[in-house]
Design a protein around this motif. Structure first.
Motif: not given
Length: 471
Positions: A331, A399, A403
């Motif tokens: 990420v 997200l 995440q």
């Protein structure tokens, strides 16, 4: 998200339900207030003074909706654990605002939290702090709102909280426990104390709250939760607070919202800087800084100042091309590294991720909230923006809770406080607006029904026991 009027995301919220019944609009001076004649210069000076005071008190942050736009026309919905709270129209409109309020009625609302109809206001309108505003300043504020604000006849929705918070009369008990007695004629100890604790009402956010949402004044300014955000300790403790900050750094932060290598304002604090603090005079900012630096220090248990932790990291480059790369790195590399740099050093517009009060903190709230909601700050003509990756993000950038937990954990480990863990459950809670206060949990329908049933069963048991004893 607004500064929650700057009372609290966890508090009952906003000056709502301002009434519009008939009454005098005459500006009635209170005892001790300055006498102002009909001269244009005197009125002009009074108007300018009232506008400055309203800015210092940050009235517009809650009472000016970014959607409607009319200054002080209200209508902004704040999401709270109890439901949506609507800011009132406080323009001099006689049909939708406070145009029919006398000065005495205005003063009572601002200082005591009681509106023109005698209804109690919720304490997110920070009358507990405004109780300290002097007579002269209150007169200037009233003059400004009646003469310097354009009337808007747009009605605002009435706040309707669920039972039992819908009973405003219950606020009388809360006020008896936690509200300050108005000190209308008192002279502030110092200009800095007056600005921090009265007009700017910093303590309503930065002071922890008890289970009844009253301020724990024995730990004043030691840090408090604000829904999704956390207002940190701003006492002079060198580890837990701002004791390691210089006067110049504090001044820069209050005026601009950013001190490279230490902190940057986001969320509610960014709104305070944008709507209020950047417009205060250098002398008033200096007075606030001087007063904050001489406060009694409060130790929250931290062993290292949060802004001193961390350093550049080579982990982003090292993990490239690995088949089983860290999920947080994935990420970070895709969404963060291009702006904050692979080593976390940032650039002229995006802050460093190390030596950063958000990543070095002992709790991850502000880092998570920044990722969820982004950063918006317009100060001194310069716009600062970080995109949101939470519910307001574009679909391609959004997200999940997992995440955000992964990338927050990665950032903390590599750039900030490695002792802090982050879970998807924590992210989900902050996405919803933070932990539900105990007082709210105890008044939820299921809990109330259970308590009522317990009382009925206990009463029945006592009756049966008594009858058996009498047989």
């Amino acid at each position: 998200m607004r500064y929650l009027c700057l009372p609290l995301a966890i508090s009952l919220l906003l000056l709502s339900g301002a009434g519009y019944a008939a009454g005098s609009t005459k500006i009635n001076r209170l005892p001790g207030s300055a006498v102002h004649g009909a001269g244009g210069n005197e009125n002009s000076d009074l108007l300018a003074r009232g506008k400055y005071l309203a800015t210092a008190a940050d009235c517009g942050a809650c009472h000016t909706s970014p959607r409607q736009g009319a200054p002080m026309a209200g209508g902004y919905a704040i999401q709270s654990p109890m439901g949506s709270i609507y800011a009132s129209n406080i323009t001099p409109s006689k049909t939708a605002g406070i145009g029919l309020w006398s000065e005495a009625e205005f003063v009572r609302a601002v200082r005591k939290g009681i509106n023109r109809q005698g209804e109690h206001l919720y304490p997110a309108m920070p009358y507990t702090a405004y109780a300290r505003i002097t007579d002269d300043d209150m007169h200037a504020l009233y003059f400004y709102f009646m003469q310097g604000v354009t009337p808007s006849n747009t009605p605002t929705p009435r706040t309707r909280l669920p039972f039992p918070f819908s009973f405003r009369s219950a606020m009388a008990l809360w006020n008896a426990l936690f509200a300050r007695e108005p000190q209308a004629s008192s002279t502030p100890a110092t200009r800095g104390e007056y600005l921090v604790n009265a007009l700017a009402h910093c303590d309503t956010c930065h002071t922890p709250r008890n289970m009844l949402m009253g301020q724990q004044n024995d730990r004043a300014l030691a840090g408090g939760s604000l829904g999704s955000w956390y207002a940190p300790n701003i006492t002079p403790d060198p580890q837990s607070g701002i004791g390691s900050w210089t006067a110049a750094e504090l001044t820069r932060y209050l005026k601009t919202g950013r001190v490279p290598g230490k902190a940057q304002a986001a969320g509610p604090m960014a709104e305070v800087v944008e709507h209020s603090l950047q417009y205060l005079s250098d002398a008033d900012i200096a007075a606030m800084v001087a007063w904050l630096r001489q406060l009694p220090a409060v130790d929250n248990g931290e062993v290292t100042a949060r802004e001193s932790l961390g350093g550049p990291s080579a982990s982003e480059a090292r993990l490239r091309g690995q088949q089983e790369a860290d999920s947080g790195w994935q990420v970070f590399s895709a969404s963060c590294a291009s702006c904050h740099q692979p080593d976390g050093s940032g650039n002229a517009r995006y802050p460093s991720l190390f030596h950063n009060s958000a990543t070095g903190a002992s709790r991850p709230d502000n880092l998570i909230a920044t990722i969820l909601f982004g950063v918006q700050r317009n100060v001194q003509g310069e716009s600062v923006a970080m995109p949101a990756f939470g519910p307001d993000a574009d679909f391609a950038m959004r997200l999940s809770d997992q995440q955000i937990a992964d990338v927050s954990r990665y950032v903390m480990k590599n750039f900030g406080n490695p002792q802090v863990n982050v879970t998807a459950e924590q992210v989900a809670g902050l996405r919803r607006g933070g932990a539900t206060p105990l007082l709210v949990r105890l008044t939820q329908p299921g809990v109330l029904a259970g308590a009522a049933l317990a009382v009925v069963l206990l009463a029945a048991a006592l009756i049966i026991r008594r009858r058996r004893r009498d047989v």
